[in-house]
Motif scaffolding. Sequence first.
Motif, short mmCIF file in Angstrom:
data_model
loop_
_atom_site.label_atom_id
_atom_site.label_comp_id
_atom_site.label_asym_id
_atom_site.label_seq_id
_atom_site.Cartn_x
_atom_site.Cartn_y
_atom_site.Cartn_z
N VAL A 82 -20.69 1.97 -4.43
CA VAL A 82 -19.31 2.47 -4.42
C VAL A 82 -19.12 3.70 -3.55
N ALA A 83 -20.19 4.41 -3.21
CA ALA A 83 -20.07 5.59 -2.34
C ALA A 83 -19.44 5.25 -1.00
N THR A 84 -19.65 4.04 -0.51
CA THR A 84 -19.07 3.64 0.77
C THR A 84 -17.55 3.73 0.73
N MET A 85 -16.96 3.24 -0.33
CA MET A 85 -15.51 3.29 -0.48
C MET A 85 -15.04 4.70 -0.84
N ASN A 86 -15.79 5.37 -1.72
CA ASN A 86 -15.36 6.69 -2.19
C ASN A 86 -15.22 7.68 -1.04
N ALA A 87 -16.11 7.59 -0.06
CA ALA A 87 -16.07 8.55 1.05
C ALA A 87 -14.73 8.47 1.78
N ALA A 88 -14.20 7.25 1.94
CA ALA A 88 -12.88 7.10 2.57
C ALA A 88 -11.77 7.64 1.67
N MET A 315 -16.44 -3.68 -4.71
CA MET A 315 -15.85 -2.36 -4.96
C MET A 315 -14.40 -2.42 -5.42
N GLN A 316 -13.67 -3.48 -5.05
CA GLN A 316 -12.28 -3.55 -5.48
C GLN A 316 -12.15 -3.82 -6.98
N ASP A 317 -13.27 -4.14 -7.64
CA ASP A 317 -13.24 -4.38 -9.08
C ASP A 317 -13.34 -3.10 -9.90
N MET A 318 -13.50 -1.97 -9.25
CA MET A 318 -13.57 -0.71 -9.98
C MET A 318 -12.19 -0.37 -10.57
N PRO A 319 -12.15 0.14 -11.80
CA PRO A 319 -10.86 0.35 -12.48
C PRO A 319 -9.90 1.28 -11.75
N LYS A 322 -6.50 0.86 -6.65
CA LYS A 322 -5.10 0.52 -6.81
C LYS A 322 -4.89 -1.00 -6.71
N THR A 323 -3.88 -1.48 -7.39
CA THR A 323 -3.62 -2.93 -7.46
C THR A 323 -3.52 -3.59 -6.09
N PRO A 324 -2.84 -3.00 -5.10
CA PRO A 324 -2.74 -3.68 -3.80
C PRO A 324 -4.09 -3.89 -3.10
N GLU A 325 -5.11 -3.10 -3.51
CA GLU A 325 -6.41 -3.22 -2.87
C GLU A 325 -7.31 -4.26 -3.56
N ARG A 326 -6.84 -4.84 -4.63
CA ARG A 326 -7.67 -5.77 -5.39
C ARG A 326 -7.64 -7.17 -4.77
N ILE A 327 -8.21 -7.24 -3.60
CA ILE A 327 -8.21 -8.49 -2.84
C ILE A 327 -9.31 -9.42 -3.33
N SER A 328 -9.26 -10.66 -2.85
CA SER A 328 -10.27 -11.65 -3.19
C SER A 328 -11.33 -11.71 -2.09
N THR A 329 -12.58 -11.50 -2.47
CA THR A 329 -13.71 -11.67 -1.55
C THR A 329 -14.73 -12.57 -2.27
#
Length: 368
Positions: A82-88, A315-319, A322-329
């Motif tokens: 998750v650090a990859t996403m958190n940094a952004a 990473m999009q499964d983290m609580p 935001k909802t718009p980022e919860r894409i399907s991969t």
Amino acid sequence: MIPISEPSLTDRERQYLLEAFDSGWISSRGEFVERAEALLRNATSARYAAVVSNGTVALHLALLAAGVEAGDEVVMPSLSYVATMNAALYIGARPVLVDVDPDTWCVDPHAVAAAITDRTRAVIAVDLYGNPADYAALRNVTASRGIVLIADAAESIGGAMNGVPTGALADISIFSFFGNKIVTSGEGGAVTTDDPEIDARIRQLRNQGNSVERRYFHDVLGFNYRMTNLAAAILCAQLERLEELTTHRREVLDWYESRLKGVAGVRLQSVAADVVRSPWLMTVCVDDWSGAQRDQAISLLAEEGVETRPSFVPMQDMPYVKTPERISTPISAKIGREGISLPTFPGLTKEQVDHICERLLAAVRGLD
């Protein structure tokens, strides 16, 4: 209990640590900091290397040095720590998460290309479990568009692609030296690059934004992201042993693959012909496992004295996402629920690897 990881520490690490302690330079100044950076330049073939306090802050600094600002988009794989996403998110940038290649488990260059917009400032590729991403294909996507390519090589020191070591495959690369990594300083990280301006920016930002010309005068908002001389002392000893450490771990991965390759239902991570994988963490997927079955297998293996861990959760499964980022991969999701990481460290014996594989396969059969 056979642990998932165990650092390889010798008298050399102890000697260097005591030398740093006895010198009195126990904070962020001292000879081992510069020595570690020189050893990193040699190991990665990068022109510049700056050590920092951990891999997460290395990512944060890389994005800042790339000019990423609030509102910019950063394309990255959904399957990563998750650090990859958190940094952004620290910057206020928008992480754009895309799927991974089903064979290598690294970011799919075609998915990256499809996700590029006029707001994209950077692309982060992740060398998942030590397997370098397809940097040649990614450069074809980023270079002509003026997008900065960042390698999250936290797990891949000692790897290479087309003879070029990780650390020199992207515009900016970052490493982690956490205790479970191939090379450790306990906590620590680094940023490498061939660009002198990026290196200068990294060095200023890691040191509270200090001016290079005037002491206690700070040109920009910076951070205390420095590595201590004590940590750098351990890192120097580890980097001097890099070939030894990677050789032993490659042997461990070879033992695993000789037992698990070709076993029905067990899927291994593929390595491209032009890639040398860094032997960080042996991870396999079991076809059609649910996340609950995988977690049950982890519990069964623990009862047999084997520590394992699940693969990364998309990473999009983290609580907090935001909802718009919860894409399907879907490929990332499949690896995330079917993947299990096995003990990987230089001190493992072949007999222990055989035991781990026997227990894993028994769990696979028992959970059919």
